[in-house]
Design a protein around this motif. Structure first.
Motif, PDB file in Angstrom:
ATOM      1  N   LEU A   1       1.562 -16.688 -12.682  1.00 19.04           N
ATOM      2  CA  LEU A   1       1.368 -16.144 -11.346  1.00 19.04           C
ATOM      3  C   LEU A   1       1.654 -14.643 -11.343  1.00 19.04           C
ATOM      4  O   LEU A   1       2.482 -14.158 -12.121  1.00 19.04           O
ATOM      5  CB  LEU A   1       2.280 -16.823 -10.312  1.00 19.04           C
ATOM      6  CG  LEU A   1       2.162 -18.341 -10.131  1.00 19.04           C
ATOM      7  CD1 LEU A   1       3.182 -19.047 -10.999  1.00 19.04           C
ATOM      8  CD2 LEU A   1       2.343 -18.724  -8.673  1.00 19.04           C
ATOM      9  N   THR A   2       0.955 -13.956 -10.463  1.00 22.56           N
ATOM     10  CA  THR A   2       1.233 -12.541 -10.191  1.00 22.56           C
ATOM     11  C   THR A   2       1.458 -12.391  -8.696  1.00 22.56           C
ATOM     12  O   THR A   2       0.619 -12.832  -7.891  1.00 22.56           O
ATOM     13  CB  THR A   2       0.074 -11.639 -10.624  1.00 22.56           C
ATOM     14  OG1 THR A   2      -0.116 -11.747 -12.038  1.00 22.56           O
ATOM     15  CG2 THR A   2       0.377 -10.184 -10.268  1.00 22.56           C
ATOM     16  N   HIS A   3       2.563 -11.790  -8.362  1.00 23.39           N
ATOM     17  CA  HIS A   3       2.954 -11.648  -6.954  1.00 23.39           C
ATOM     18  C   HIS A   3       3.040 -10.169  -6.609  1.00 23.39           C
ATOM     19  O   HIS A   3       3.705  -9.383  -7.303  1.00 23.39           O
ATOM     20  CB  HIS A   3       4.319 -12.324  -6.727  1.00 23.39           C
ATOM     21  CG  HIS A   3       4.835 -12.168  -5.326  1.00 23.39           C
ATOM     22  ND1 HIS A   3       4.389 -12.936  -4.281  1.00 23.39           N
ATOM     23  CD2 HIS A   3       5.786 -11.338  -4.812  1.00 23.39           C
ATOM     24  CE1 HIS A   3       5.036 -12.594  -3.180  1.00 23.39           C
ATOM     25  NE2 HIS A   3       5.881 -11.620  -3.473  1.00 23.39           N
ATOM     26  N   LEU A   4       2.347  -9.776  -5.540  1.00 18.27           N
ATOM     27  CA  LEU A   4       2.370  -8.398  -5.052  1.00 18.27           C
ATOM     28  C   LEU A   4       2.859  -8.387  -3.611  1.00 18.27           C
ATOM     29  O   LEU A   4       2.355  -9.158  -2.776  1.00 18.27           O
ATOM     30  CB  LEU A   4       0.983  -7.758  -5.120  1.00 18.27           C
ATOM     31  CG  LEU A   4       0.333  -7.614  -6.493  1.00 18.27           C
ATOM     32  CD1 LEU A   4      -1.080  -7.060  -6.341  1.00 18.27           C
ATOM     33  CD2 LEU A   4       1.155  -6.720  -7.400  1.00 18.27           C
ATOM     34  N   ALA A   5       3.827  -7.532  -3.319  1.00 20.54           N
ATOM     35  CA  ALA A   5       4.259  -7.285  -1.941  1.00 20.54           C
ATOM     36  C   ALA A   5       3.785  -5.885  -1.571  1.00 20.54           C
ATOM     37  O   ALA A   5       4.225  -4.896  -2.157  1.00 20.54           O
ATOM     38  CB  ALA A   5       5.769  -7.392  -1.809  1.00 20.54           C
TER      39      ALA A   5
END
Length: 446
Positions: free
Chosen positions: A34-38
Motif C-alpha cells: 500500500l501507498t498512503h498519501l495525506a
C-alpha cells in the motif's frame, strides 16, 4: 407500515446514518503493498467549501485519467477498484488521504517489498500537482513472511527500529523516518489475522502516521511565538516598572503636578497596544494549537487500539510517541497557557492603570467642582451686594414719587407737609421693597 418514504424522516437522518459507515477500512488479504498519501488542503484564507472543492478536483483529475466517473463534488469518501490497484480516498477538514493498495501474487522478502509499490501506476502529471501539499507519505507491506530482528533492521537501513506485537495477531515494524525516496516505511507481519483485522490494523497505523504529522504542525508556531512572547513580557515588565515608579508621584499628580496625568495616559495607551498585540498572536495560534491537541488525542486513541505487546529489544510505538511526540505537544500546550497567562496579566495591568487614571480624573473633577463652588459663592455675595443696592435704588425712586405726590396734594389745598410725608414713608418703603425682593427670590428658588 413502512417509513422509508422521505416525508417520515428527519432531513438529516439518512446523512447521519450514512456518516457512521462512510470511512470503512480496506479489505486486505496479504500479501499486499500500500501507498498512503495525506495531502494538505487547508489555507487560512480559503473557506471550507473551497477546500473541499480543491480536494475533489485532485481526485476528479485522477479518475478522468483512468476513465472512471469521479464522485459527487460534495462527497467525502470514495473507493474504486482500478484493476491494477484499488484506491480509497477520504476528505478531512484540513487534508485528504489517498490510499493505493495492490495485492501481490506471491510473498516477497521484506527487503524487496518496497521495490514495486502501487504508486507506480499513477501518472506523473497527477503527482506533480501535489507539489507543496504532501503532508505524509508512507509505503506499507502486509504479508505472512516472518523475519528476524536483524533482517528488519536491514529493511530500515539501520535506523532506530520501532515495533510491537499487536494482540498476538500481527507484528508492526517502522522507524517513523523518511527514506531516500521520500516515503516512510511500515512492515506488518500477518500472524493469523481474521476477516477485516488486517484492514483495521493498517488503517490505525496509517492514521497514527498522518495524525502525528498534523499534530506537529503546531510546533513551528509555538517556536515562532516564543520570542514574540518574550518581547511582550519584557515590555510589560518595563511598563509595570513605570507604573510602580509612578505610584510615588501619584499624590503629587493629584495635588496638581503638571504632566503626571499625561504620563498615566501614555502608559495606558502603551498597555492597550500591548494587549492588542497579544490578542493578535493568540488569534493566530488558537486554531493550530487546538487542532494539534485534537490530533494528538487521536494518535493516542489509535495507539490504544493497537493493544501493543513489547518485542524484546525494540521500543513500542507508544514509547516512541511518548519520547518524541509528547514533548512537542507539551511545548504547544505550554505556549498556549503562557499566552493565556500573559493576556490575563496585561488585562490586570490595564485595569489597574485605568483605575489610577480614573482616580486622577476624579480628583481633577473634584478640584474643578470646588473652584466652581467658590465662584458660585462669590457670585452669590456679589449678587447680594447688588440686591442691597437695588433696594436702596428702588426705595429712592419710590420715595421721590411719594414726595411729588405730597407736593401735588399740598398744592391742591390738602393740609399736608410733603417733607414729613416723605420722611415717614422712607422706612416703610424700604421694608416693602426688601420683602418684595425676598419673596421674589423664594418664588424663583421653588
Amino acid at each position: 407500515m413502512s417509513i422509508s418514504h422521505a416525508t417520515f424522516n428527519h432531513a438529516l437522518r439518512i446523512p447521519l446514518a450514512a456518516e457512521v459507515h462512510s470511512r470503512p477500512s480496506l479489505r486486505l488479504n496479504g500479501p499486499e503493498t500500500l501507498t498512503h498519501l495525506a495531502v494538505y488542503a487547508r489555507h487560512e484564507d480559503d473557506a471550507e467549501a473551497h477546500q473541499l472543492a480543491s480536494q475533489n478536483q485532485l481526485l476528479a483529475g485522477l479518475c478522468r485519467h483512468f476513465g472512471v466517473a469521479p464522485p459527487h463534488p460534495e462527497a467525502r469518501y470514495f473507493f474504486h477498484d482500478f484493476g491494477s490497484f484499488r484506491l480509497q480516498w477520504e476528505s478531512h477538514t484540513e487534508f485528504s488521504t489517498y490510499t493505493f493498495a495492490e495485492q501481490r501474487a506471491h510473498p516477497v522478502a521484506p527487503e524487496h517489498a518496497f521495490e514495486q509499490v502501487p504508486l507506480r501506476h499513477v501518472p506523473d502529471e497527477w503527482l506533480l500537482a501535489l507539489e507543496g501539499k504532501v503532508m505524509a507519505a508512507t509505503h506499507v507491506t502486509l504479508q505472512q513472511v516472518s523475519a528476524s530482528l536483524t533482517e528488519m533492521r536491514q529493511v530500515f537501513a539501520g535506523n532506530l527500529l520501532v515495533g510491537s506485537d499487536s494482540q498476538n495477531f500481527a507484528k508492526v515494524w517502522t522507524d517513523f523516518a523518511i527514506a531516500p525516496d521520500g516515503f516512510g516505511r511500515v512492515v506488518i507481519q500477518d500472524l493469523g489475522m481474521q476477516y477485516q483485522q488486517a484492514g483495521r490494523l493498517v488503517q490505525r497505523v496509517l492514521e497514527i502516521e498522518t495524525y502525528r504529522m498534523m499534530a506537529l504542525l503546531g510546533l513551528p508556531q509555538a517556536q515562532l511565538a516564543a520570542p514574540v512572547l518574550n518581547g511582550i513580557e519584557a515590555e510589560l515588565a518595563r511598563l509595570s516598572a513605570g507604573m510602580s515608579d509612578g505610584g510615588d508621584a501619584l499624590p503629587g499628580a493629584l495635588a496638581g503636578t503638571p504632566g503626571a496625568p499625561d504620563d498615566e495616559r501614555e502608559l495606558l495607551h502603551k498597555i492597550t497596544v500591548l494587549a492588542a498585540r497579544m490578542e493578535k498572536l493568540a488569534l493566530e495560534n488558537s486554531y493550530r494549537f487546538a487542532a494539534s491537541k485534537a490530533y494528538y488525542r487521536l494518535v493516542q486513541a489509535r495507539i490504544d487500539e493497537l493493544r501493543e505487546t513489547r518485542i524484546p529489544g525494540v521500543p513500542t510505538i507508544r514509547e516512541f510517541m511518548d519520547r518524541r511526540l509528547a514533548p512537542a505537544m507539551n511545548t504547544c500546550e505550554s505556549t498556549e497557557r503562557r499566552q493565556q497567562a500573559l493576556a490575563e496579566r496585561i488585562g490586570r495591568s490595564n485595569d489597574l492603570l485605568r483605575t489610577r487614571v480614573g482616580i486622577v480624573q476624579e480628583q481633577q473633577n473634584r478640584r474643578i467642582l470646588e473652584s466652581l463652588n467658590a465662584r458660585a459663592a462669590q457670585q452669590l455675595r456679589l449678587q447680594q451686594a447688588v440686591e442691597g443696592l437695588s433696594v436702596v435704588a428702588i426705595s429712592y425712586y419710590s420715595i421721590g414719587l411719594i414726595a411729588y405726590a405730597g407736593k401735588a396734594m399740598k398744592a391742591a389745598g390738602v393740609p399736608l407737609n410733603p417733607d414729613l410725608l416723605t420722611g415717614a414713608a422712607m422706612p416703610l418703603m424700604l421694608a416693602v421693597v426688601w420683602l418684595g425682593l425676598r419673596r421674589m427670590h423664594h418664588h424663583v428658588s421653588r
